[in-house]
Design a protein around this motif. Structure first.
Motif, PDB file in Angstrom:
ATOM      1  N   GLY A   1       0.792  -1.215   0.000  1.00  0.00           N
ATOM      2  CA  GLY A   1       0.000   0.000   0.000  1.00  0.00           C
ATOM      3  C   GLY A   1       0.821   1.260   0.000  1.00  0.00           C
ATOM      4  N   THR A   2       2.142   1.124   0.028  1.00  0.00           N
ATOM      5  CA  THR A   2       3.014   2.298   0.080  1.00  0.00           C
ATOM      6  C   THR A   2       4.100   2.197  -0.988  1.00  0.00           C
ATOM      7  OG1 THR A   2       2.590   2.559   2.457  1.00  0.00           O
ATOM      8  CG2 THR A   2       4.507   3.686   1.561  1.00  0.00           C
ATOM      9  N   LEU A   3       5.148   1.428  -0.708  1.00  0.00           N
ATOM     10  CA  LEU A   3       6.193   1.239  -1.716  1.00  0.00           C
ATOM     11  C   LEU A   3       5.659   0.447  -2.908  1.00  0.00           C
ATOM     12  CD1 LEU A   3       9.289   1.761  -2.160  1.00  0.00           C
ATOM     13  CD2 LEU A   3       9.630  -0.598  -1.427  1.00  0.00           C
TER      14      LEU A   3
ATOM     15  N   ALA B   1      13.254   8.091  -7.638  1.00  0.00           N
ATOM     16  CA  ALA B   1      13.359   8.898  -6.425  1.00  0.00           C
ATOM     17  C   ALA B   1      14.374   8.303  -5.458  1.00  0.00           C
ATOM     18  CB  ALA B   1      11.991   9.005  -5.754  1.00  0.00           C
ATOM     19  N   ILE B   2      14.348   6.979  -5.289  1.00  0.00           N
ATOM     20  CA  ILE B   2      15.299   6.325  -4.382  1.00  0.00           C
ATOM     21  C   ILE B   2      16.725   6.535  -4.867  1.00  0.00           C
ATOM     22  CG2 ILE B   2      16.095   4.062  -3.550  1.00  0.00           C
ATOM     23  CD1 ILE B   2      13.115   3.245  -3.441  1.00  0.00           C
ATOM     24  N   ARG B   3      16.937   6.441  -6.173  1.00  0.00           N
ATOM     25  CA  ARG B   3      18.289   6.696  -6.712  1.00  0.00           C
ATOM     26  C   ARG B   3      18.736   8.116  -6.400  1.00  0.00           C
ATOM     27  NH1 ARG B   3      16.270   3.656 -11.194  1.00  0.00           N
ATOM     28  NH2 ARG B   3      15.875   5.574 -12.374  1.00  0.00           N
ATOM     29  N   GLU B   4      17.840   9.076  -6.557  1.00  0.00           N
ATOM     30  CA  GLU B   4      18.196  10.468  -6.280  1.00  0.00           C
ATOM     31  C   GLU B   4      18.516  10.672  -4.805  1.00  0.00           C
ATOM     32  OE1 GLU B   4      16.035  13.768  -7.943  1.00  0.00           O
ATOM     33  OE2 GLU B   4      15.093  12.487  -9.450  1.00  0.00           O
ATOM     34  N   LEU B   5      17.746  10.031  -3.925  1.00  0.00           N
ATOM     35  CA  LEU B   5      18.018  10.141  -2.489  1.00  0.00           C
ATOM     36  C   LEU B   5      19.395   9.590  -2.158  1.00  0.00           C
ATOM     37  CD1 LEU B   5      14.572   9.007  -0.997  1.00  0.00           C
ATOM     38  CD2 LEU B   5      15.467  11.339  -1.120  1.00  0.00           C
ATOM     39  N   ARG B   6      19.720   8.425  -2.701  1.00  0.00           N
ATOM     40  CA  ARG B   6      21.019   7.814  -2.434  1.00  0.00           C
ATOM     41  C   ARG B   6      22.164   8.686  -2.948  1.00  0.00           C
ATOM     42  NH1 ARG B   6      21.674   2.659  -1.214  1.00  0.00           N
ATOM     43  NH2 ARG B   6      23.652   3.541  -0.566  1.00  0.00           N
ATOM     44  N   GLN B   7      21.963   9.290  -4.121  1.00  0.00           N
ATOM     45  CA  GLN B   7      22.992  10.168  -4.694  1.00  0.00           C
ATOM     46  C   GLN B   7      23.254  11.378  -3.807  1.00  0.00           C
ATOM     47  OE1 GLN B   7      21.444  10.982  -8.590  1.00  0.00           O
ATOM     48  NE2 GLN B   7      21.943   8.952  -9.399  1.00  0.00           N
TER      49      GLN B   7
ATOM     50  N   GLN C   1      -0.438   6.482  -7.928  1.00  0.00           N
ATOM     51  CA  GLN C   1      -0.343   7.765  -8.621  1.00  0.00           C
ATOM     52  C   GLN C   1       0.919   8.526  -8.225  1.00  0.00           C
ATOM     53  OE1 GLN C   1      -2.466   8.761 -11.003  1.00  0.00           O
ATOM     54  NE2 GLN C   1      -3.646   6.853 -10.785  1.00  0.00           N
ATOM     55  N   ASP C   2       2.034   7.806  -8.128  1.00  0.00           N
ATOM     56  CA  ASP C   2       3.341   8.416  -7.849  1.00  0.00           C
ATOM     57  C   ASP C   2       3.368   9.184  -6.531  1.00  0.00           C
ATOM     58  OD1 ASP C   2       4.197   7.409 -10.277  1.00  0.00           O
ATOM     59  OD2 ASP C   2       3.786   9.239 -11.374  1.00  0.00           O
ATOM     60  N   GLY C   3       2.626   8.687  -5.528  1.00  0.00           N
ATOM     61  CA  GLY C   3       2.549   9.398  -4.256  1.00  0.00           C
ATOM     62  C   GLY C   3       3.879   9.610  -3.577  1.00  0.00           C
ATOM     63  N   ILE C   4       4.770   8.623  -3.645  1.00  0.00           N
ATOM     64  CA  ILE C   4       6.072   8.764  -2.988  1.00  0.00           C
ATOM     65  C   ILE C   4       6.900   9.854  -3.651  1.00  0.00           C
ATOM     66  CG2 ILE C   4       8.301   7.600  -2.681  1.00  0.00           C
ATOM     67  CD1 ILE C   4       6.747   5.071  -1.967  1.00  0.00           C
ATOM     68  N   ALA C   5       7.004   9.821  -4.964  1.00  0.00           N
ATOM     69  CA  ALA C   5       7.797  10.827  -5.677  1.00  0.00           C
ATOM     70  C   ALA C   5       7.231  12.226  -5.455  1.00  0.00           C
ATOM     71  CB  ALA C   5       7.843  10.495  -7.165  1.00  0.00           C
ATOM     72  N   LYS C   6       5.913  12.352  -5.460  1.00  0.00           N
ATOM     73  CA  LYS C   6       5.295  13.670  -5.279  1.00  0.00           C
ATOM     74  C   LYS C   6       5.589  14.225  -3.892  1.00  0.00           C
ATOM     75  CE  LYS C   6       1.577  12.877  -8.630  1.00  0.00           C
ATOM     76  NZ  LYS C   6       0.132  12.611  -8.840  1.00  0.00           N
ATOM     77  N   ALA C   7       5.562  13.376  -2.873  1.00  0.00           N
ATOM     78  CA  ALA C   7       5.840  13.845  -1.515  1.00  0.00           C
ATOM     79  C   ALA C   7       7.306  14.232  -1.351  1.00  0.00           C
ATOM     80  CB  ALA C   7       5.457  12.775  -0.500  1.00  0.00           C
TER      81      ALA C   7
ATOM     82  N   ALA D   1       9.229  15.310  -3.662  1.00  0.00           N
ATOM     83  CA  ALA D   1       9.366  16.592  -4.364  1.00  0.00           C
ATOM     84  C   ALA D   1       8.785  17.719  -3.521  1.00  0.00           C
ATOM     85  CB  ALA D   1       8.671  16.523  -5.725  1.00  0.00           C
ATOM     86  N   TYR D   2       7.688  17.459  -2.829  1.00  0.00           N
ATOM     87  CA  TYR D   2       7.070  18.454  -1.946  1.00  0.00           C
ATOM     88  C   TYR D   2       8.069  18.920  -0.888  1.00  0.00           C
ATOM     89  CZ  TYR D   2       4.165  20.157   1.919  1.00  0.00           C
ATOM     90  OH  TYR D   2       3.641  20.906   2.950  1.00  0.00           O
ATOM     91  N   TYR D   3       8.860  17.987  -0.361  1.00  0.00           N
ATOM     92  CA  TYR D   3       9.854  18.346   0.652  1.00  0.00           C
ATOM     93  C   TYR D   3      11.188  18.784   0.043  1.00  0.00           C
ATOM     94  CZ  TYR D   3       6.844  16.800   4.442  1.00  0.00           C
ATOM     95  OH  TYR D   3       5.814  16.694   5.342  1.00  0.00           O
ATOM     96  N   GLY D   4      11.227  18.934  -1.266  1.00  0.00           N
ATOM     97  CA  GLY D   4      12.410  19.478  -1.917  1.00  0.00           C
ATOM     98  C   GLY D   4      13.583  18.528  -2.036  1.00  0.00           C
ATOM     99  N   LEU D   5      13.331  17.209  -1.900  1.00  0.00           N
ATOM    100  CA  LEU D   5      14.427  16.242  -1.928  1.00  0.00           C
ATOM    101  C   LEU D   5      14.729  15.735  -3.332  1.00  0.00           C
ATOM    102  CD1 LEU D   5      13.665  14.111   1.252  1.00  0.00           C
ATOM    103  CD2 LEU D   5      15.239  16.035   1.005  1.00  0.00           C
ATOM    104  N   ILE D   6      13.742  15.728  -4.214  1.00  0.00           N
ATOM    105  CA  ILE D   6      13.942  15.245  -5.578  1.00  0.00           C
ATOM    106  C   ILE D   6      13.219  16.165  -6.548  1.00  0.00           C
ATOM    107  CG2 ILE D   6      14.045  12.840  -4.778  1.00  0.00           C
ATOM    108  CD1 ILE D   6      11.246  12.525  -6.214  1.00  0.00           C
TER     109      ILE D   6
END
Length: 464
Positions: free
Chosen positions: A12-14, A28-34, A265-271, A273-278
């Motif tokens: 229900g999440t990942l 998004a995970i790749r960008e976080l790791r980078q 609906q890309d909820g993880i990536a959108k959040a 981005a909301y926090y400015g991480l990706i």
């Protein structure tokens, strides 16, 4: 506060409803790791399920069995099995109440055919997740995968009475209070409507994340957690940034700092981005090489629900509104420049009016630009260039300051979960608590003080 770690629940999440991981989440995970941000799993599932995901998605660690078993790809960090007497009591309870039960060990789940995370089901999931050639290993050799991170305790694989970290039981919502009363030494939580997870009291997803923070140098207030179910509530409420998926239970959304889109609906990536991480964009959208532009684009996507893809000119009315926004900032710039001298401020404002009249006369003598869009963009880039020039002449590096302003602007979401706009100009309004929670002036001041210290140290070093 700098974000140092991000944790994801699984179902229900990942995972999407088709039991895959969205491409936007992988990116998004790749960008976080980078960026050096830790990425982990926090799940009610066991290590045998989580390990292949850590390898596939290149994650740092996993909090499994709701905090009872924590590991990295190289080592077991913590384990907390159920007491044998409690386990025996559970088995008796399940038998007497005709409830199916499964037991979670380090190498898999045994017991109820209804609850067991069988290899066929798991292999079907992983075949869509893992690279070619890996899914067969996941399907046929789970024990070998997990042994790479476990002490070689062969009895765990051979004896179902070995260390049990979590029990799963078919229990309805109505039956849950009775079960909890019978086992005060356990926490009864659930990640689905038809069964519960039973774990030792005092250890949870949140405490597992805190333990990893002690080892990897991050605080709970520097963590983002994503979840959707009851067993995610403690970590959603306990970390600095708890994010509820759009498909989450209402009780999870109520305690979350932010509710994003659904897992489909890309909820993880959108959040993120909301926090400015990706940076997040749809396939139809575009990203600029100018990362500050992309951040502002994320802001408008959040507020407006879309962004402009094909270049267009502003209408005269829109241009007037946009100019009004900029004039307000110019007036604020002059006000800050005069400190507590209202007479001087009035003098500068009078001069600004004269400058506008002078500019009007100058521009009016020019031949009008035949292409409206070209003329507007030329003026906007000149404004941007002048702004950078002012920062250069002030000796200020805008990078971290821009990020602080971006985070503040992304906080202009009202308690109803939506942005509010001026009915005439469509300017984004600020919630009543925005200044208290998001105003960037304090961060800007700290960053400027840091830049002054660095510059003065360099100056002193050059003198030596």
């Amino acid at each position: 506060m700098k974000i140092k770690a991000v944790f994801f629940d699984l179902d229900g999440t990942l995972f999407t409803s088709t039991r895959g991981v969205a491409n936007s989440t992988r990116k998004a995970i790749r960008e976080l790791r980078q960026k050096g941000i830790f990425v982990g799993i926090a799940t009610g599932r066991g290590p045998a399920f989580a390990m292949p995901l850590l390898e596939d998605l290149d994650m740092d660690f996993a909090v499994t069995y709701n905090g009872q078993y924590i590991f990295t790809p190289k080592a077991v960090i913590f384990d907390n099995p159920l007491e044998p007497k409690t386990l025996k009591k559970l088995m008796t309870y399940a038998t007497q109440n005709h409830s199916e039960i499964s037991l979670g060990t380090a190498h898999g789940v045994t017991g109820s055919g209804l609850l067991k995370f069988g290899e066929t089901r798991l292999a079907g999931l992983l075949s869509g997740l893992l690279p070619s050639g890996t899914s067969g290993v996941a399907r046929n050799s789970f024990k070998h995968i997990v042994r790479r991170i476990l002490p070689q305790n062969s009895h765990l694989a051979e004896n179902q009475d070995g260390a049990i970290y979590q029990a799963m039981m078919v229990v309805t919502q109505d039956e849950t209070p009775k079960l909890q009363a019978a086992f005060p030494e356990l926490v009864v939580t659930r990640s689905n409507p038809y069964s519960v997870d039973l774990i030792p009291a005092g250890i949870s997803k949140l405490s597992g994340i805190a333990l990893l923070g002690q080892q990897f140098d991050f605080e709970l207030n520097q963590v983002i957690c994503f979840g959707d179910s009851e067993n995610d509530k403690d970590m959603i409420a306990g970390v600095g940034y708890g994010v509820a998926m759009g498909n989450a239970l209402p009780a999870v959304k109520e305690i979350a700092a932010y509710t994003t889109d659904t897992n489909n609906q890309d909820g993880i990536a959108k959040a993120l981005a909301y926090y400015g991480l990706i940076q997040y964009s749809t396939e139809k959208d575009f990203l600029s090489k100018d990362q500050n532009f992309n951040k502002v684009k994320d802001f408008h996507r959040l507020m407006d629900g879309k962004t402009q893809v094909i270049p267009r000119a502003f209408s005269p009315q829109e241009a007037s509104f946009r100019s009004g926004f900029k004039v307000e900032e110019i007036v604020e710039f002059l006000y800050a420049s005069t400190a507590d001298h209202p007479e001087k401020f009035a003098e500068l404002i009078a001069q600004l009016h004269k400058d506008i009249d002078k500019a009007t006369q100058k521009v009016s003598t020019k031949a009008p630009e035949q292409d409206v869009l070209t003329g507007q963009v030329d003026a906007m880039i000149d404004l941007l260039y002048f702004t950078y020039g002012s920062l250069v002449l002030a000796g200020v590096d805008p990078y971290e300051i821009f990020n602080a302003v971006h985070r503040a602007n992304m906080g202009k979401i009202f308690p109803d979960g939506r942005p509010h706009f001026d009915p005439v100009t469509h300017k984004v309004l600020k919630p009543d608590d925005w200044a208290e929670k998001f105003a960037p002036e304090g961060r800007i001041k700290k960053e400027l003080e840091r830049q002054k210290r660095v510059a003065n140290k360099k100056k002193a070093s050059n003198k030596d």
